[in-house]
Design an enzyme around this catalytic site. Sequence first.
Site, PDB file in Angstrom:
ATOM      1  N   LYS A 168      -5.371   6.956  -8.947  1.00 20.22           N
ATOM      2  CA  LYS A 168      -4.259   7.559  -8.193  1.00 20.22           C
ATOM      3  C   LYS A 168      -3.921   8.910  -8.863  1.00 20.22           C
ATOM      4  O   LYS A 168      -3.526   8.949 -10.015  1.00 20.22           O
ATOM      5  CB  LYS A 168      -3.041   6.623  -8.212  1.00 20.22           C
ATOM      6  CG  LYS A 168      -1.952   7.051  -7.251  1.00 20.22           C
ATOM      7  CD  LYS A 168      -0.950   5.919  -6.998  1.00 20.22           C
ATOM      8  CE  LYS A 168       0.072   6.339  -5.936  1.00 20.22           C
ATOM      9  NZ  LYS A 168       1.014   5.233  -5.612  1.00 20.22           N
ATOM     10  N   GLU A 206       8.746  -8.229   0.634  1.00 19.32           N
ATOM     11  CA  GLU A 206      10.185  -8.321   0.889  1.00 19.32           C
ATOM     12  C   GLU A 206      10.594  -9.722   1.307  1.00 19.32           C
ATOM     13  O   GLU A 206      11.661 -10.210   0.925  1.00 19.32           O
ATOM     14  CB  GLU A 206      10.591  -7.316   1.965  1.00 19.32           C
ATOM     15  CG  GLU A 206      10.583  -5.853   1.501  1.00 19.32           C
ATOM     16  CD  GLU A 206       9.187  -5.233   1.465  1.00 19.32           C
ATOM     17  OE1 GLU A 206       8.215  -5.888   1.881  1.00 19.32           O
ATOM     18  OE2 GLU A 206       9.069  -4.090   0.980  1.00 19.32           O
ATOM     19  N   ARG A 212      11.689  -6.230   7.133  1.00 23.10           N
ATOM     20  CA  ARG A 212      10.499  -7.079   6.944  1.00 23.10           C
ATOM     21  C   ARG A 212      10.927  -8.526   6.655  1.00 23.10           C
ATOM     22  O   ARG A 212      10.161  -9.457   6.862  1.00 23.10           O
ATOM     23  CB  ARG A 212       9.682  -6.463   5.809  1.00 23.10           C
ATOM     24  CG  ARG A 212       8.334  -6.924   5.405  1.00 23.10           C
ATOM     25  CD  ARG A 212       7.206  -6.941   6.381  1.00 23.10           C
ATOM     26  NE  ARG A 212       6.622  -5.733   6.912  1.00 23.10           N
ATOM     27  CZ  ARG A 212       5.591  -5.082   6.393  1.00 23.10           C
ATOM     28  NH1 ARG A 212       5.105  -5.435   5.223  1.00 23.10           N
ATOM     29  NH2 ARG A 212       5.042  -4.040   7.006  1.00 23.10           N
TER      30      ARG A 212
HETATM   31  C1  LIG Z   1       6.968  -2.845   3.590  1.00 21.61           C
HETATM   32  C2  LIG Z   1       6.955  -1.687   2.628  1.00 21.61           C
HETATM   33  N1  LIG Z   1       7.513  -1.847   1.404  1.00 21.61           N
HETATM   34  C3  LIG Z   1       7.528  -0.827   0.528  1.00 21.61           C
HETATM   35  C4  LIG Z   1       6.980   0.397   0.859  1.00 21.61           C
HETATM   36  C5  LIG Z   1       7.057   1.569  -0.113  1.00 21.61           C
HETATM   37  N2  LIG Z   1       5.720   1.971  -0.553  1.00 21.61           N
HETATM   38  C6  LIG Z   1       5.042   2.962   0.019  1.00 21.61           C
HETATM   39  S1  LIG Z   1       3.555   3.220  -0.679  1.00 21.61           S
HETATM   40  C7  LIG Z   1       3.829   1.978  -1.806  1.00 21.61           C
HETATM   41  C8  LIG Z   1       2.800   1.633  -2.824  1.00 21.61           C
HETATM   42  C9  LIG Z   1       1.522   1.260  -2.142  1.00 21.61           C
HETATM   43  O1  LIG Z   1       0.577   0.902  -3.130  1.00 21.61           O
HETATM   44  P1  LIG Z   1      -0.943   0.877  -2.710  1.00 21.61           P
HETATM   45  O2  LIG Z   1      -1.088   0.189  -1.414  1.00 21.61           O
HETATM   46  O3  LIG Z   1      -1.685   0.332  -3.856  1.00 21.61           O
HETATM   47  O4  LIG Z   1      -1.309   2.400  -2.444  1.00 21.61           O
HETATM   48  P2  LIG Z   1      -1.497   3.551  -3.538  1.00 21.61           P
HETATM   49  O5  LIG Z   1      -0.233   4.382  -3.463  1.00 21.61           O
HETATM   50  O6  LIG Z   1      -1.727   2.918  -4.857  1.00 21.61           O
HETATM   51  O7  LIG Z   1      -2.711   4.325  -3.074  1.00 21.61           O
HETATM   52  C10 LIG Z   1       5.060   1.396  -1.592  1.00 21.61           C
HETATM   53  C11 LIG Z   1       5.624   0.298  -2.401  1.00 21.61           C
HETATM   54  C12 LIG Z   1       6.420   0.519   2.148  1.00 21.61           C
HETATM   55  N3  LIG Z   1       5.885   1.693   2.572  1.00 21.61           N
HETATM   56  N4  LIG Z   1       6.402  -0.529   2.989  1.00 21.61           N
END
Ligand SMILES: Cc1ncc(C[n+]2csc(CCOP(=O)(O)OP(=O)(O)O)c2C)c(N)n1
Length: 661
Positions: free
Chosen positions: A284, A381, A409
Amino acid sequence: MTRILDRIDRPQDLHGLTDEELVQVSQEVREHIIDTVGEIGGHFGANLGTCEIAVALHSLLDSPRDKILWDVGHQAYPHKVLTGRRDQLATIRKYEGLAPFCAITESEHDIMGAGHASTSIGYAVGLKEGMRLKGDIDEGQVVAVIGDGSMTGGVAFEAISQAGGMGTPIVVILNDNGMSISPNVGALSGYFNRVRLNPKLWHARDTVEHRLVELPRIGKAVERLGPQLKESIKSFWAPGLWWEELDWAYMGVVDGHDVHALRAALRQAFKAERPVVVHVATVKGKGFAPAEDGGLEGQETWHAAKPKSISGGVPVKAVPAPAGAAPAAPQYTKVFGDALVAEVRRDRRVAGITAAMNSGTGLNILQKAEPEHYFDVGIAEQQGILFAAGLALEGRKPVAAIYSTFLQRAYDQIVHDVCLQKLNVVFAMDRAGLVGDDGPTHHGVFDIAYLRSLPHIVCAAPRDEPMLQRMLRTALLQDEAPFALRYPRGEGPGSPLLTPDAITPVEIGQGEVLAEGDGRVALVGYGSGVHKALEAAALLAGAGIVATVADARFAKPIDVDLMARLSADHELVVTLEEGVLQGGFGSAVWEALNEAGLDGASGGPATARLLRVGMPDRYVTHGKPALLHEEVGFTGRAVARRVAEVLRVDLSDVLAAELSS
Ligand SMILES: Cc1ncc(C[n+]2csc(CCOP(=O)(O)OP(=O)(O)O)c2C)c(N)n1
Ligand SMILES: CC(=O)[C@@H](O)[C@H](O)COP(=O)(O)O
Ligand SMILES: [Mg+2]
């Protein structure tokens, strides 16, 4: 040097390029994102991690006949750049600019809308089975790109189970970088880390069979085993066993920054006639040293970049505020985080829960101060609320700190598990109201309506920082009911904070009159609506109208006595809320007056006209909050103008003077 990227106007322009050219395009995409997002701000690290994935996919596929889905979509900027939006990237998240995430209304290459995590595999199963239903399951490839963090969302597993059960031939790219926004959590993450970080396991499948066949005596026997049995023996040693158990083919781990390796793996995956997961390891923030070499902290910091935070590919040193400048008001998030620590220290039964939004909710403060009382369930969630319910049944006092939009959610857990059983769970909803750049998937505008209708729940909204401290205390001092607290993204009005020992509870269901007026109009705000009421009152005063201003403080239970008095004593009552009007706070006032026979419609005493100000019955776009407030009429000016119209007062001079001031 002319970029190959400059001649990639459609994804098919990648077809026929050599691997070396594709490597170059990937790097050009990366540099384009660093330069653009470093200037305008936006999601950052995740996008640097998917440059090669996007190039590899679009170099092999024919989008949009072949469908590529990006989970969340915060990592889809390379996809946008390669699908005709290279030159518009600088408008992303801006008002009337590119959408913050994928949007089906923006491009034919955006197959699904997103913003909330863990949905892509579900869509993929539907799309592929839709092709089967149409009679041509081979109409096109369907690929979902999902991160290790988003994989912790339960709905992803619902889709994995359905696809495995139906044998739906989709491809999932598990983009594993060990990060959510903060470091990923949970057993699943631990498993991914073991596999991703152990290169010996990266090719276990290929070498296992070779080694088995070499074994003395049994080697020949293995050679004669049927493919299925061989596969299961191989997968016993290799990672991905649980995927295989769910009838998915597992491939991995592939280097997600090696275009050649990605293309080779994808070519294989596309030939499979069953669901396939390609486990890919990425970094990342790849290619941006403060993230790539900055460890977990650096990668968390650069999940998003602030405007003008990068120049020439390196971070810009923050410029200190000029001497004597007034300090910015504290973010509500920090006020909440500090207040929660104070509550834990006052009552050891209190615990804080986040769903992968450690710093976004302010729970990073609790994690440092009282780690035993801090829980992160990952992007889960629903589990976060069930976990809270369990804690409450065990006599603890859980505070679920989940953004208003993400709490959607877990709606059934709120209805079926918390409210029906009248459990003492506190919902701390940050990002309530129009959040701005993240747009319609993230605006927290539905929570008043979606919670107010639930029996037993208390719904409250502070008008400023000390009131947030008091309402959190109130929520935790009472043992009776589920308690929902909402507050907006960003800074409050900057009212002086209370020391922990000076935090006093508020009377549940009781509003507060902030200014008495001349009886023509009462402006009743809820949460951030109070400030719009005060702004409108100031403008109306310029036209000789002295407005009454009240803070409702609660949307449930409503302060019926206060609303009845305001309605009886004024010509016009205006409610102001940063939530949808349908079923919102204004509706609650209307209902209360109607039930008390005070709405004028039921033949009762003459009462005031009711005007409700709030969010419209549509999804509000993305852009700076002030612009969005203008667009929807949630400003002091707009409210003053509407009041003047009803009261038939000319406000034009006042508004003109205000504009010129
Ligand atoms: C239901 C929900 N909860 C929380 C989020 C906030 N959020 C956006 S991106 C993210 C992290 C995602 O991690 P990953 O899928 O591993 O993607 P990366 O950023 O590591 O590429 C979070 C927690 C969201 N978008 N949707
Ligand atoms: C993609 C996503 O859902 C998060 O990154 C979100 O954008 C964070 O929002 P805040 O910036 O309001 O914390
Ligand atoms: Mg991740």
